[in-house]
Design a protein around this motif. Structure first.
Motif, PDB file in Angstrom:
ATOM      1  N   SER A   1       0.842  -1.211   0.000  1.00 23.85           N
ATOM      2  CA  SER A   1       0.000   0.000   0.000  1.00 23.85           C
ATOM      3  C   SER A   1       0.868   1.248   0.000  1.00 23.85           C
ATOM      4  CB  SER A   1      -0.917   0.021   1.224  1.00 23.85           C
ATOM      5  OG  SER A   1      -1.729  -1.126   1.206  1.00 23.85           O
ATOM      6  N   ALA A   2       1.932   1.204   0.817  1.00 24.10           N
ATOM      7  CA  ALA A   2       2.840   2.356   0.874  1.00 24.10           C
ATOM      8  C   ALA A   2       3.507   2.592  -0.486  1.00 24.10           C
ATOM      9  CB  ALA A   2       3.894   2.125   1.952  1.00 24.10           C
ATOM     10  N   MET A   3       3.621   1.523  -1.276  1.00 28.67           N
ATOM     11  CA  MET A   3       4.192   1.668  -2.623  1.00 28.67           C
ATOM     12  C   MET A   3       3.136   2.193  -3.606  1.00 28.67           C
ATOM     13  SD  MET A   3       6.199  -2.027  -2.648  1.00 28.67           S
ATOM     14  CE  MET A   3       6.938  -2.029  -4.274  1.00 28.67           C
ATOM     15  N   GLY A   4       1.906   2.394  -3.119  1.00 31.14           N
ATOM     16  CA  GLY A   4       0.825   2.930  -3.961  1.00 31.14           C
ATOM     17  C   GLY A   4       0.241   1.900  -4.916  1.00 31.14           C
ATOM     18  N   LEU A   5       0.357   0.623  -4.557  1.00 34.76           N
ATOM     19  CA  LEU A   5      -0.028  -0.431  -5.504  1.00 34.76           C
ATOM     20  C   LEU A   5      -1.363  -1.108  -5.177  1.00 34.76           C
ATOM     21  CD1 LEU A   5       3.447  -2.203  -5.928  1.00 34.76           C
ATOM     22  CD2 LEU A   5       2.427  -0.398  -7.339  1.00 34.76           C
ATOM     23  N   THR A   6      -2.034  -0.642  -4.124  1.00 34.23           N
ATOM     24  CA  THR A   6      -3.261  -1.344  -3.718  1.00 34.23           C
ATOM     25  C   THR A   6      -4.453  -0.392  -3.704  1.00 34.23           C
ATOM     26  OG1 THR A   6      -2.844  -0.826  -1.401  1.00 34.23           O
ATOM     27  CG2 THR A   6      -1.975  -2.922  -2.218  1.00 34.23           C
ATOM     28  N   TYR A   7      -5.625  -0.956  -3.740  1.00 38.51           N
ATOM     29  CA  TYR A   7      -6.843  -0.149  -3.534  1.00 38.51           C
ATOM     30  C   TYR A   7      -7.948  -1.006  -2.934  1.00 38.51           C
ATOM     31  CZ  TYR A   7      -8.381  -2.112  -8.072  1.00 38.51           C
ATOM     32  OH  TYR A   7      -8.727  -2.951  -9.096  1.00 38.51           O
ATOM     33  N   ALA A   8      -8.934  -0.328  -2.356  1.00 36.70           N
ATOM     34  CA  ALA A   8     -10.058  -1.004  -1.703  1.00 36.70           C
ATOM     35  C   ALA A   8     -11.167  -1.218  -2.728  1.00 36.70           C
ATOM     36  CB  ALA A   8     -10.565  -0.139  -0.557  1.00 36.70           C
ATOM     37  N   CYS A   9     -11.820  -2.357  -2.640  1.00 31.05           N
ATOM     38  CA  CYS A   9     -12.854  -2.679  -3.626  1.00 31.05           C
ATOM     39  C   CYS A   9     -14.052  -3.294  -2.912  1.00 31.05           C
ATOM     40  CB  CYS A   9     -12.263  -3.670  -4.630  1.00 31.05           C
ATOM     41  SG  CYS A   9     -13.491  -4.464  -5.696  1.00 31.05           S
ATOM     42  N   ASN A  10     -15.234  -2.749  -3.184  1.00 37.04           N
ATOM     43  CA  ASN A  10     -16.420  -3.321  -2.546  1.00 37.04           C
ATOM     44  C   ASN A  10     -17.390  -3.919  -3.561  1.00 37.04           C
ATOM     45  OD1 ASN A  10     -17.386  -1.041  -3.696  1.00 37.04           O
ATOM     46  ND2 ASN A  10     -18.016  -0.019  -1.801  1.00 37.04           N
ATOM     47  N   CYS A  11     -16.884  -4.257  -4.727  1.00 44.43           N
ATOM     48  CA  CYS A  11     -17.760  -4.846  -5.750  1.00 44.43           C
ATOM     49  C   CYS A  11     -18.209  -6.235  -5.332  1.00 44.43           C
ATOM     50  CB  CYS A  11     -17.006  -4.980  -7.074  1.00 44.43           C
ATOM     51  SG  CYS A  11     -16.660  -3.414  -7.856  1.00 44.43           S
ATOM     52  N   LYS A  12     -19.475  -6.498  -5.580  1.00 42.04           N
ATOM     53  CA  LYS A  12     -19.969  -7.863  -5.376  1.00 42.04           C
ATOM     54  C   LYS A  12     -19.762  -8.611  -6.696  1.00 42.04           C
ATOM     55  CE  LYS A  12     -22.928  -6.916  -1.631  1.00 42.04           C
ATOM     56  NZ  LYS A  12     -22.646  -5.477  -1.590  1.00 42.04           N
ATOM     57  N   ARG A  13     -19.843  -9.940  -6.601  1.00 42.11           N
ATOM     58  CA  ARG A  13     -19.610 -10.741  -7.811  1.00 42.11           C
ATOM     59  C   ARG A  13     -20.526 -10.304  -8.957  1.00 42.11           C
ATOM     60  NH1 ARG A  13     -17.674 -16.646  -7.963  1.00 42.11           N
ATOM     61  NH2 ARG A  13     -17.091 -16.029  -5.878  1.00 42.11           N
ATOM     62  N   ALA A  14     -21.796 -10.037  -8.615  1.00 43.35           N
ATOM     63  CA  ALA A  14     -22.755  -9.654  -9.659  1.00 43.35           C
ATOM     64  C   ALA A  14     -22.366  -8.311 -10.291  1.00 43.35           C
ATOM     65  CB  ALA A  14     -24.155  -9.575  -9.074  1.00 43.35           C
ATOM     66  N   ASP A  15     -21.838  -7.372  -9.468  1.00 46.11           N
ATOM     67  CA  ASP A  15     -21.393  -6.064  -9.999  1.00 46.11           C
ATOM     68  C   ASP A  15     -20.261  -6.291 -11.001  1.00 46.11           C
ATOM     69  OD1 ASP A  15     -22.992  -4.922  -8.048  1.00 46.11           O
ATOM     70  OD2 ASP A  15     -21.331  -4.659  -6.628  1.00 46.11           O
TER      71      ASP A  15
END
Ligand code: GLU
Length: 286
Positions: free
Chosen positions: A90-104
């Protein structure tokens, strides 16, 4: 280089003939090389792991004649290690949060484009809906994904050496191929300390594994593992993906195939030598 390998079952069901083959092959290879064989319990998914299955794993392996040094590494004891590595990525700026469901994800993926794969070794190739979301936004219902486009930009992509018969040779990781056929892999799943891909890479590095011996079904996922190893500065082990044990109809065995459980054969009077014969693995000369 000393040879150190491992068998890493998940305690989510009984070990079957396919597991016996994998464990015995890794064990024989370690013995033949004068190296070490370790056992690791991959119980990162606590919702599916059971103590009773873990006990059964120890019992089945001992009966097969496999030995390993104590203590056994268990993923459920290692949550803080996984969290530390996620913070680093994350500190390397390589991650993000995702709240998509499978159907989305299915809906956003839209109609398949000609020539473009829809599924990779981490499931459906993620269409990137949440890619703009910062990590500071991450909540308990989010998964954490690796931004693969950014990841391939910050590393010199390496190669890995495969010694299993089917895929034998040197395999080079390629940026476009990783982006198109794998996509933004999940590093942390909901209600879990890490995904399989994240934890397996950290554990192999922490255990000093030099040779990974496992089934061919995991060959495609190896590119994810090697990318993570390169990003994290971990050594890349040598990989050996072995054939899968199949039933008479040619279908690969699954944990739910209780009929092929080692414990069942044992209960029916089979010997460990019988199991070796069934999986076509001759006794190692040690
Ligand atoms: N825990 C995985 C399984 O039971 C094995 C992973 C590996 O060997 O890399 O399929």
């Amino acid at each position: 280089m000393t040879f150190r390998t491992r068998f890493a079952p998940s305690p989510t069901g009984p070990l079957h003939l396919g597991h016996a083959y994998s464990a015995l092959l890794a064990y024989d290879m370690a013995k033949a090389a004068g190296g070490e064989f370790l056992l690791r319990i991959e119980d990162i998914d606590q919702s599916r792991s059971r103590d009773a299955w873990e006990r059964q794993i120890y019992e089945d392996l001992r009966w097969l004649g496999v030995t390993w040094p104590d203590p056994v590494m268990r993923q459920s004891d290692r949550h803080s290690h996984y969290a530390k590595v996620v913070s680093k990525l994350s500190a390397m700026g390589l991650t993000y949060a995702c709240n998509c469901k499978r159907a989305d994800i299915d809906a956003a993926a839209g109609a398949p484009q000609e020539g473009m794969p829809q599924f990779g070794p981490d499931g459906r190739i993620y269409p990137g809906t949440c890619r703009h979301r910062p990590m500071s936004d991450a909540g308990p219902n989010d998964v954490i994904r690796l931004n693969i486009k950014k990841a391939v930009d910050v590393v010199d992509l390496s190669t890995f050496n495969e010694t299993g018969q089917r895929y034998s040779g040197i395999h080079a990781l390629k940026a476009d191929d990783l982006i198109e056929t794998i996509g933004d892999v999940v590093l942390v799943r909901r209600n879990m300390a890490g995904s399989y891909h994240l934890s397996v890479v950290i554990d192999d590095a922490d255990q000093g594994i030099t040779h990974v011996v496992r089934g061919e079904d995991l060959f495609e996922a190896t590119r994810i593992h090697v990318l993570l190893q390169t990003l994290l500065g971990f050594p890349v082990p040598i990989y050996h993906h072995h054939r899968l044990v199949r039933d008479a109809a040619g279908k690969r065995l699954a944990k739910r195939d209780d009929a092929r459980a080692i414990s069942k054969y044992r209960g029916d009077g089979a010997s460990p030598a019988d199991i070796r014969k069934m999986v076509r693995l001759h006794m190692a000369r040690t």
